[in-house]
Design a protein around this motif. Structure first.
Motif, PDB file in Angstrom:
ATOM      1  N   GLU A 139     -19.203   6.456   6.956  1.00  0.00           N
ATOM      2  CA  GLU A 139     -19.555   5.463   5.950  1.00  0.00           C
ATOM      3  C   GLU A 139     -19.404   6.117   4.595  1.00  0.00           C
ATOM      4  OE1 GLU A 139     -24.277   5.257   5.470  1.00  0.00           O
ATOM      5  OE2 GLU A 139     -23.617   4.775   7.512  1.00  0.00           O
ATOM      6  N   VAL A 140     -19.080   5.290   3.614  1.00  0.00           N
ATOM      7  CA  VAL A 140     -18.830   5.806   2.270  1.00  0.00           C
ATOM      8  C   VAL A 140     -19.122   4.707   1.261  1.00  0.00           C
ATOM      9  CG1 VAL A 140     -16.362   5.170   2.262  1.00  0.00           C
ATOM     10  CG2 VAL A 140     -17.151   7.102   0.860  1.00  0.00           C
TER      11      VAL A 140
ATOM     12  N   VAL B 111      -9.309   5.000  -0.989  1.00  0.00           N
ATOM     13  CA  VAL B 111      -8.982   6.315  -1.520  1.00  0.00           C
ATOM     14  C   VAL B 111     -10.283   7.098  -1.688  1.00  0.00           C
ATOM     15  CG1 VAL B 111      -7.925   7.595  -3.419  1.00  0.00           C
ATOM     16  CG2 VAL B 111      -6.987   5.366  -2.730  1.00  0.00           C
ATOM     17  N   ILE B 112     -10.328   8.260  -1.067  1.00  0.00           N
ATOM     18  CA  ILE B 112     -11.468   9.165  -1.244  1.00  0.00           C
ATOM     19  C   ILE B 112     -10.970  10.248  -2.194  1.00  0.00           C
ATOM     20  CG2 ILE B 112     -13.110  10.708  -0.107  1.00  0.00           C
ATOM     21  CD1 ILE B 112     -13.315   7.819   0.906  1.00  0.00           C
ATOM     22  N   GLN B 113     -11.373  10.146  -3.464  1.00  0.00           N
ATOM     23  CA  GLN B 113     -10.894  11.108  -4.444  1.00  0.00           C
ATOM     24  C   GLN B 113     -11.961  11.383  -5.493  1.00  0.00           C
ATOM     25  OE1 GLN B 113      -7.170  10.110  -6.388  1.00  0.00           O
ATOM     26  NE2 GLN B 113      -6.849  12.211  -7.043  1.00  0.00           N
ATOM     27  N   PHE B 114     -12.028  10.596  -6.542  1.00  0.00           N
ATOM     28  CA  PHE B 114     -12.938  10.887  -7.637  1.00  0.00           C
ATOM     29  C   PHE B 114     -14.267  10.142  -7.526  1.00  0.00           C
ATOM     30  CE2 PHE B 114      -8.695  11.401  -9.727  1.00  0.00           C
ATOM     31  CZ  PHE B 114      -8.748  12.777  -9.805  1.00  0.00           C
ATOM     32  N   GLN B 115     -14.214   8.851  -7.284  1.00  0.00           N
ATOM     33  CA  GLN B 115     -15.415   8.025  -7.342  1.00  0.00           C
ATOM     34  C   GLN B 115     -15.790   7.513  -5.958  1.00  0.00           C
ATOM     35  OE1 GLN B 115     -14.842   5.011 -10.303  1.00  0.00           O
ATOM     36  NE2 GLN B 115     -14.514   6.477 -11.936  1.00  0.00           N
ATOM     37  N   TYR B 116     -16.495   8.335  -5.232  1.00  0.00           N
ATOM     38  CA  TYR B 116     -17.072   7.936  -3.951  1.00  0.00           C
ATOM     39  C   TYR B 116     -18.439   8.584  -3.863  1.00  0.00           C
ATOM     40  CZ  TYR B 116     -16.073  12.596  -2.127  1.00  0.00           C
ATOM     41  OH  TYR B 116     -16.047  13.952  -1.927  1.00  0.00           O
ATOM     42  N   TRP B 117     -19.278   8.059  -3.000  1.00  0.00           N
ATOM     43  CA  TRP B 117     -20.614   8.627  -2.848  1.00  0.00           C
ATOM     44  C   TRP B 117     -21.122   8.362  -1.431  1.00  0.00           C
ATOM     45  CZ3 TRP B 117     -19.292   4.541  -5.908  1.00  0.00           C
ATOM     46  CH2 TRP B 117     -19.780   3.297  -5.548  1.00  0.00           C
TER      47      TRP B 117
ATOM     48  N   LEU C 239     -14.686  17.657  -2.003  1.00  0.00           N
ATOM     49  CA  LEU C 239     -13.238  17.802  -1.867  1.00  0.00           C
ATOM     50  C   LEU C 239     -12.772  19.128  -2.468  1.00  0.00           C
ATOM     51  CD1 LEU C 239     -12.075  14.213  -2.805  1.00  0.00           C
ATOM     52  CD2 LEU C 239     -11.544  15.384  -0.674  1.00  0.00           C
ATOM     53  N   PRO C 240     -12.046  19.939  -1.686  1.00  0.00           N
ATOM     54  CA  PRO C 240     -11.544  21.199  -2.230  1.00  0.00           C
ATOM     55  C   PRO C 240     -10.217  20.994  -2.973  1.00  0.00           C
ATOM     56  CG  PRO C 240     -11.032  21.067   0.098  1.00  0.00           C
ATOM     57  CD  PRO C 240     -11.820  19.831  -0.253  1.00  0.00           C
ATOM     58  N   GLY C 241     -10.037  21.727  -4.070  1.00  0.00           N
ATOM     59  CA  GLY C 241      -8.752  21.707  -4.779  1.00  0.00           C
ATOM     60  C   GLY C 241      -8.313  20.306  -5.157  1.00  0.00           C
ATOM     61  N   ASN C 242      -7.040  20.016  -4.901  1.00  0.00           N
ATOM     62  CA  ASN C 242      -6.471  18.703  -5.214  1.00  0.00           C
ATOM     63  C   ASN C 242      -6.473  17.748  -4.025  1.00  0.00           C
ATOM     64  OD1 ASN C 242      -5.849  19.307  -7.908  1.00  0.00           O
ATOM     65  ND2 ASN C 242      -3.986  20.379  -7.277  1.00  0.00           N
ATOM     66  N   HIS C 243      -7.116  18.124  -2.933  1.00  0.00           N
ATOM     67  CA  HIS C 243      -7.115  17.271  -1.746  1.00  0.00           C
ATOM     68  C   HIS C 243      -7.789  15.934  -2.049  1.00  0.00           C
ATOM     69  CE1 HIS C 243      -5.608  20.134   1.223  1.00  0.00           C
ATOM     70  NE2 HIS C 243      -6.293  21.057   0.557  1.00  0.00           N
ATOM     71  N   HIS C 244      -7.222  14.879  -1.519  1.00  0.00           N
ATOM     72  CA  HIS C 244      -7.806  13.544  -1.533  1.00  0.00           C
ATOM     73  C   HIS C 244      -7.146  12.755  -0.422  1.00  0.00           C
ATOM     74  CE1 HIS C 244      -4.343  13.398  -4.263  1.00  0.00           C
ATOM     75  NE2 HIS C 244      -4.273  12.090  -4.063  1.00  0.00           N
ATOM     76  N   PHE C 245      -7.758  11.636  -0.043  1.00  0.00           N
ATOM     77  CA  PHE C 245      -7.317  10.943   1.161  1.00  0.00           C
ATOM     78  C   PHE C 245      -7.100   9.458   0.925  1.00  0.00           C
ATOM     79  CE2 PHE C 245     -10.675  14.076   2.423  1.00  0.00           C
ATOM     80  CZ  PHE C 245      -9.802  15.109   2.702  1.00  0.00           C
TER      81      PHE C 245
END
Length: 174
Positions: free
Chosen positions: A82-83, A66-72, A32-38
Motif C-alpha cells: 500500500e502507498v 510512479v514511486i519517486q518523489f511524492q509518495y508516503w 529510494l537509493p540514488g536515482n532509482h524510481h519505479f
C-alpha cells in the motif's frame, strides 16, 4: 509434450514477484537509493485492489503509478503493498496485491519485469495449462521515449504538484 505437474511457470512468476516485493520492502525501510524510481502498472479491477471510486472510474482497466518523489506510507506485506500518492493534489491511499501487478519498471537502470495477470476463473473453468511466464527485460542502450502528458480534465489545473500517471507502454520497445 509432458504435463508440467510442478508448474514451473507459476514458480517463475512467484520468484520474479519476490524480486519486486524485496525491492519495495527495502525502499519502505530505507527510502529510494540514488536515482532509482519505479513505474508500477496494475489491473484496477483485479481481486484485492483497493483504490478510490474516483480513480477506478478514471482508470477502469489498468493504471500506472510512479514511486519517486511524492509518495508516503509505503507498506509491504507478503501479498502486496500500500502507498499514499497524490492525484491532481488529492491524496489517495492505494492497496495493490502483487498478483494484480502487470509491470514493474525502474528506468534509472532500464530494468523491467512483465507479469501475466489473470483474473480469477469461474468455478467451473479450469485455469489455462501454460500461462506466459514473467519476462525480465535486459538493459539496452536505447533510452525510453518520454511519456505523453495527459490533457487536464475540465476544472483540473494544467500543471499540478501531484503524481503524473503514464502508460508503461511509453517505455517499451516497439
Amino acid at each position: 509434450m509432458a504435463d508440467d505437474h510442478i508448474r514451473y511457470d507459476i514458480l517463475a512468476q512467484e520468484a520474479l514477484r519476490g524480486v519486486m516485493r524485496k525491492v519495495l520492502a527495502e525502499v519502505a525501510r530505507t527510502g529510494l537509493p540514488g536515482n532509482h524510481h519505479f513505474f508500477i502498472t496494475f489491473l484496477t479491477g483485479a481481486p484485492g485492489v483497493r483504490i478510490s471510486s474516483r480513480l477506478r472510474e478514471r482508470y477502469p482497466e489498468q493504471m500506472t503509478i510512479v514511486i519517486q518523489f511524492q509518495y508516503w506510507d509505503l507498506k509491504v506485506t507478503d501479498t502486496g503493498f500500500e502507498v499514499g500518492l497524490s492525484f491532481s493534489d488529492i491524496p489517495e491511499k492505494l492497496e495493490i496485491p502483487f498478483s494484480a501487478v502487470r509491470g514493474f519498471y525502474d528506468p534509472s537502470v532500464n530494468f523491467e519485469l512483465e507479469f501475466d495477470v489473470r483474473t480469477e476463473p469461474a468455478e467451473d473453468e479450469q485455469p489455462e495449462a501454460s500461462p506466459v511466464p514473467a519476462e525480465v527485460k535486459p538493459a539496452t542502450a536505447k533510452k525510453p521515449a518520454a511519456p505523453k502528458k495527459e490533457t487536464p480534465e475540465a476544472g483540473q489545473p494544467a500543471e499540478g504538484k501531484g503524481a503524473e500517471v503514464v502508460s508503461l507502454d511509453a517505455f517499451r520497445k516497439k
